[in-house]
Scaffold this active site. Sequence first.
Site, PDB file in Angstrom:
ATOM      1  N   ASP A 116       0.854  -1.173   0.000  1.00  0.00           N
ATOM      2  CA  ASP A 116       0.000   0.000   0.000  1.00  0.00           C
ATOM      3  C   ASP A 116       0.898   1.234   0.000  1.00  0.00           C
ATOM      4  OD1 ASP A 116      -2.560   1.274   0.206  1.00  0.00           O
ATOM      5  OD2 ASP A 116      -2.065   1.744   2.274  1.00  0.00           O
ATOM      6  N   THR A 172     -16.601   4.528  -3.118  1.00  0.00           N
ATOM      7  CA  THR A 172     -16.932   5.704  -3.934  1.00  0.00           C
ATOM      8  C   THR A 172     -15.750   6.641  -4.097  1.00  0.00           C
ATOM      9  OG1 THR A 172     -17.645   6.984  -2.007  1.00  0.00           O
ATOM     10  CG2 THR A 172     -19.296   5.597  -3.085  1.00  0.00           C
ATOM     11  N   ASP A 221      -2.266  -1.446   6.170  1.00  0.00           N
ATOM     12  CA  ASP A 221      -2.567  -0.981   7.521  1.00  0.00           C
ATOM     13  C   ASP A 221      -4.006  -0.511   7.698  1.00  0.00           C
ATOM     14  OD1 ASP A 221      -2.467   1.270   5.982  1.00  0.00           O
ATOM     15  OD2 ASP A 221      -0.895   2.276   7.119  1.00  0.00           O
ATOM     16  N   ASP A 255      -7.672  -2.570   3.509  1.00  0.00           N
ATOM     17  CA  ASP A 255      -6.657  -3.549   3.112  1.00  0.00           C
ATOM     18  C   ASP A 255      -6.967  -4.940   3.646  1.00  0.00           C
ATOM     19  OD1 ASP A 255      -5.029  -1.646   1.820  1.00  0.00           O
ATOM     20  OD2 ASP A 255      -4.118  -1.050   3.713  1.00  0.00           O
TER      21      ASP A 255
END
Length: 683
Positions: free
Chosen positions: A304, A377, A519, A523
């Site tokens: 990430d 969104t 984190d 995720d």
Amino acid sequence: MNAIANLNLAQALPGAVRKLDPRELVRAPVLLVVEIGAVATTVLSVADPSTMGWIVTVWLWLTVLFGTLAESVAEGRGKAQAASLRALQQETVAHKVHGSFDQLRYTGNLAELPVDEVPSTALRAGDVVVVAAGDRIPGDGDVIEGVASVDESAVTGESAPVIRESGGDRSAVTGGTVVLSDRIVVRITSDPGRSFVDRMIALVEGSERQRTPNELALNVLLSSLTAIFVVVVGSLYFVADYSDAHQSLIVLTALLVCLIPTTIGALLSAIGIAGMDRLVRRNVLAMSGRAVEAAGDVDVLLLDKTGTITHGNRQAAELLPLTGVAQDELAQASLLSSLADETPEGRSIVALVDGFETGAERLPQPPGELVPFSATTRMSGIDTGNVSIRKGADSAVAKWVHSTGGHATDELDAIVERIGASGGTPLVVAERRGLQPARVLGVVHLKDIVKDGIRERFDEMRAMGIRTVMITGDNPRTAAAIAREAGVDDFLAEATPEDKMALIRREQEGGRMVAMCGDGTNDAPALAQADVGVAMNTGTTAAKEAGNMVDLDSDPTKLIDVVEIGKQLLITRGALTTFSVANDVAKYFAILPAMFVVAFPDLGVLNVMRLSSPESAIVSAVVFNALIIIALIPLSLRGVRYRPSSAAALLRRNLLIYGVGGLVAPFVGIKLLDLVISLIPGL
């Protein structure tokens, strides 16, 4: 976590003795066979005492004891670590909020929350507590109000305090840590006995360690080899009797113990426990040994971007209104559309607008219905009267604008492209009045800062054959700029949780092992799907629950260490298995000639070690078989050193060092023992 001093062998010895219980040894069939042999030779030596019989009996018992000692030492190191963690479980007084916190927050009465003092052990998941400066956090939870500096050194070993705040991906707190400043409101997420520290204690003690698929497979192989040698040695009794080379049951038992793979059978469990222990010493908690093994085979790493590749969170740096839009108008719209955005980015926009000398004012009560930020969104906003305001990713806002009949302008595209090319992140702000088409007001510029040294660490991963993929919700231009600066191999932009899952599944369907660092709550599905899911300790509770590893330091580059430890575990197991098999081959040359040389003098040519007598040869082999286990315990706990190289090079090194070494060591060791043992009267 604080470094643990090397465990004294005397502390592990009682545990090793307890493991001599046959019910314990059922999990290690090789050692169970040795123990059965030791019992048999004990009975035979009592019935018909002899010097050789008693020596063989003693060393067979020592062989079993040394095998259980290896596992006991490995488990003892974990128990020593667990002792320091138990200090976190002191019962404390918790200030539990009386009544519904959500209702109190709605009415705005947060300054003086009504609280009841209760023991921390009485708290249950869902309870809300207030923790002030100097207080110990009574249980695992999520910060739902406030921001504070927290001392987590008792868990992570790091003396520097960390910031915990409501919303975003830094809201999780661990029971037993201490608040250093300010005041936070925490919603408890675990019942007593189910906390993060409880799980850590159980795992590092080994009480929840499950054998991995590779370990189980190797156990099946060792059991099969043991069964085969039991049949072979049993047949030798009749062959020897037929050949007038009668052999006692003590000699046959000694032969069996030296033929079966006792070395790796004794060390196998210790190798697995030590692998998890090495992770804990690097402040990574593995939820299973299988995760450690899988880390050794990882060839795709998904990271990430925010908080992983970049420092902290993106911060709003400037507001860029489009032509014809006043700065105040964009500031007011940015503020209102960010009130429902609890992410750190949304808060930074509020902070930026609050610092402007404009007409934009933060209203005490939002004049309308707030639209919270959603990872799906990728927008937040507000609907008030006949006005709707949205703020979010440029593609998401553009889609919303188009759905109302509006359209983006070339000026907007140019601003977005410029911000993306610089490595920043553009958030577009748009407004719709009544039934008119929505119009874009401007752009909020968020900036990311890539962590120092991250490119070098990714270069190391590339050398290890690992492909790195950055995952981000940003637009492709922003993602490409950050990817170039960080040095990752690929990136996935505008990623939703579903996109991350789909990418992981595609990689896995291609036969690749995938590791994922993350984190945030968004995720969690990807962390659960990945073969190795490393959750940051600073992250949300959902992320830590989904992953099969937790990095207490919240350092995403720690995955390099995780992979190295995983590879080290696999290499250590392979190296000691190779040594054990080669080691057994050498012992054949010691015992088999000794058994049959009287009946078949021509077998004397196989006595290449020129051992003193058949009795001395057998005893020397049994003694060496026991001592080599003790000699290899430090290596099984420390692990074979891993150096990034090709599989062929690793195999070649394994065969040269541990294959050849396993052949040579017994010849030298047994010969030296024979020189000493031959001096014993009666042999």
